[in-house]
Design a protein around this motif. Structure first.
Motif, short mmCIF file in Angstrom:
data_model
loop_
_atom_site.label_atom_id
_atom_site.label_comp_id
_atom_site.label_asym_id
_atom_site.label_seq_id
_atom_site.Cartn_x
_atom_site.Cartn_y
_atom_site.Cartn_z
N ASP A 80 4.68 7.18 -11.06
CA ASP A 80 4.54 8.09 -11.63
C ASP A 80 5.65 8.15 -13.37
O ASP A 80 5.12 9.09 -13.77
CB ASP A 80 5.09 9.71 -10.74
CG ASP A 80 3.66 10.04 -10.01
OD1 ASP A 80 2.93 9.63 -10.12
OD2 ASP A 80 4.31 10.68 -8.88
N SER B 151 -5.92 10.81 -13.74
CA SER B 151 -5.15 11.64 -13.96
C SER B 151 -4.15 11.71 -15.69
O SER B 151 -3.16 12.94 -15.83
CB SER B 151 -4.62 12.86 -13.14
OG SER B 151 -5.25 12.65 -12.69
N GLY B 152 -3.61 10.43 -15.53
CA GLY B 152 -2.23 9.80 -16.69
C GLY B 152 -3.49 9.33 -18.14
O GLY B 152 -4.24 9.99 -18.52
N THR C 166 -7.59 7.79 -8.57
CA THR C 166 -7.17 9.22 -9.22
C THR C 166 -6.23 9.30 -9.99
O THR C 166 -6.18 10.37 -11.54
CB THR C 166 -7.05 10.18 -7.96
OG1 THR C 166 -8.89 10.00 -7.37
CG2 THR C 166 -7.51 11.28 -8.81
N ARG C 167 -4.69 8.82 -9.37
CA ARG C 167 -3.73 8.99 -10.82
C ARG C 167 -3.56 8.39 -11.90
O ARG C 167 -2.77 8.92 -13.01
CB ARG C 167 -2.00 7.97 -9.75
CG ARG C 167 -1.57 9.36 -9.03
CD ARG C 167 -0.15 8.64 -8.27
NE ARG C 167 1.03 9.44 -8.81
CZ ARG C 167 0.18 10.34 -6.87
NH1 ARG C 167 -0.41 10.46 -5.60
NH2 ARG C 167 1.34 11.35 -6.73
N ARG D 263 -6.67 7.19 -3.79
CA ARG D 263 -5.90 7.78 -5.18
C ARG D 263 -4.72 7.05 -6.10
O ARG D 263 -4.07 7.65 -7.65
CB ARG D 263 -4.66 8.06 -4.00
CG ARG D 263 -4.88 8.90 -2.66
CD ARG D 263 -4.33 9.18 -1.27
NE ARG D 263 -4.85 9.78 -0.47
CZ ARG D 263 -4.16 8.89 1.34
NH1 ARG D 263 -2.89 8.57 1.27
NH2 ARG D 263 -4.85 10.15 1.71
N TRP E 234 4.93 7.47 -4.24
CA TRP E 234 4.26 7.06 -5.81
C TRP E 234 5.38 7.54 -7.25
O TRP E 234 4.75 7.11 -8.37
CB TRP E 234 3.18 8.31 -5.73
CG TRP E 234 2.14 8.04 -4.78
CD1 TRP E 234 1.74 8.65 -3.77
CD2 TRP E 234 1.20 6.88 -5.25
NE1 TRP E 234 0.66 7.34 -3.46
CE2 TRP E 234 0.09 7.42 -3.96
CE3 TRP E 234 0.61 6.10 -6.01
CZ2 TRP E 234 -1.41 6.26 -3.97
CZ3 TRP E 234 -0.24 5.35 -6.09
CH2 TRP E 234 -1.30 5.40 -5.22
#
Length: 251
Positions: free
Chosen positions: A9, A237-238, A233-234, A230, A5
């Motif tokens: 990220d 969360s950003g 969610t990522r 996933r 990831w």
């Protein structure tokens, strides 16, 4: 193998440093009936706190589907019968250039009527052409029929597909449709999202268009469900924020 990831990220870090926000929406295609997969989709949406615009095939939709929908599952119009009318050797399409406009307009009108009868005011007047392909000559007719949104795939060229018809596309599909029809290579998918977000950050793509995740709940396996969860969610969360579900005509 655990997906890497890091590329995404790193891109999300650049978004945070620049103070950017990403409007995010979710479309799921081919719904016709209540199924365990639809229930799983709804549960995932609840856990994420995110609505799913559910593209329902009008001519095949079962009456019980309306009773099964929760406020998180927002119905939109997915063509008419989802039948391919393209000649052999051409890419599949129900509303493609090879058909006369009059029958396509009639089917688009029938789809809106059937869906309004099933879902009433819960229906969002969005047209989602099967296989994400549509004859541009049909677009003004969609607006005249009462559609307010059009959704296909890949970044939109303009905000309006036709006067009165806003374009809100999807941009990411996790399925390897041309191969084994399971989850595509996760590392390639992650790189794709990072590249698309990078284009927006650098002004190379329309950053005002909500970034669209496209899923097909009826064909998901465990790997597809897990990857989508996933990824969303990522993003949430950003820099991503959930685009509210579209309700009723625009003014």
């Amino acid at each position: 193998m655990t997906p890497n990831w890091t590329p995404l990220d790193d891109e999300l870090t650049l978004w945070a440093e620049a103070g950017l926000r990403l409007p995010l929406w979710w479309r799921d295609d081919d719904a016709i009936a209540p199924t365990p997969a639809l229930s799983r989709l709804d549960k995932m949406a609840a856990n994420l706190g995110m609505p799913v615009h559910l593209a329902v095939i009008p001519a095949r939709a079962e009456g019980g589907l309306a009773d099964a929908l929760t406020p998180r599952l927002v119905p939109v119009v997915h063509g008419w019968t989802h039948d391919n009318h393209a000649p052999g050797g051409e890419k599949k399409a129900e509303f493609g250039r090879h058909r006369p406009l009059v029958p396509m307009r009639a089917e688009a009108e029938a789809g809106l009527g059937r869906m309004t009868g099933l879902f009433g005011t819960d229906l969002v007047p969005m047209f989602v052409p099967p296989w994400n392909r549509i004859d541009p000559a049909l677009l003004p007719s969609l607006a005249a029929l009462g559609y307010r949104w059009l959704s296909t795939f890949t970044p939109r060229a303009t905000a309006e597909a036709a006067p009165g018809l806003t374009c809100i596309n999807t941009h990411f599909d996790p399925i390897d449709w041309k191969g084994h029809r399971g989850l595509a290579d996760p590392d390639k998918l992650i790189a794709q999202v990072a590249r698309q977000l990078g284009d927006r950050r650098r002004g190379l793509a329309d950053s005002a268009e909500p970034y669209g995740i496209l899923t097909h709940h009826l064909v998901h396996d465990a790997a597809i469900w897990a990857f989508c969860d996933r990824l969303l969610t990522r993003l949430l969360s950003g820099p991503a924020f959930v685009m509210p579900s579209l309700k009723g005509p625009t003014s």
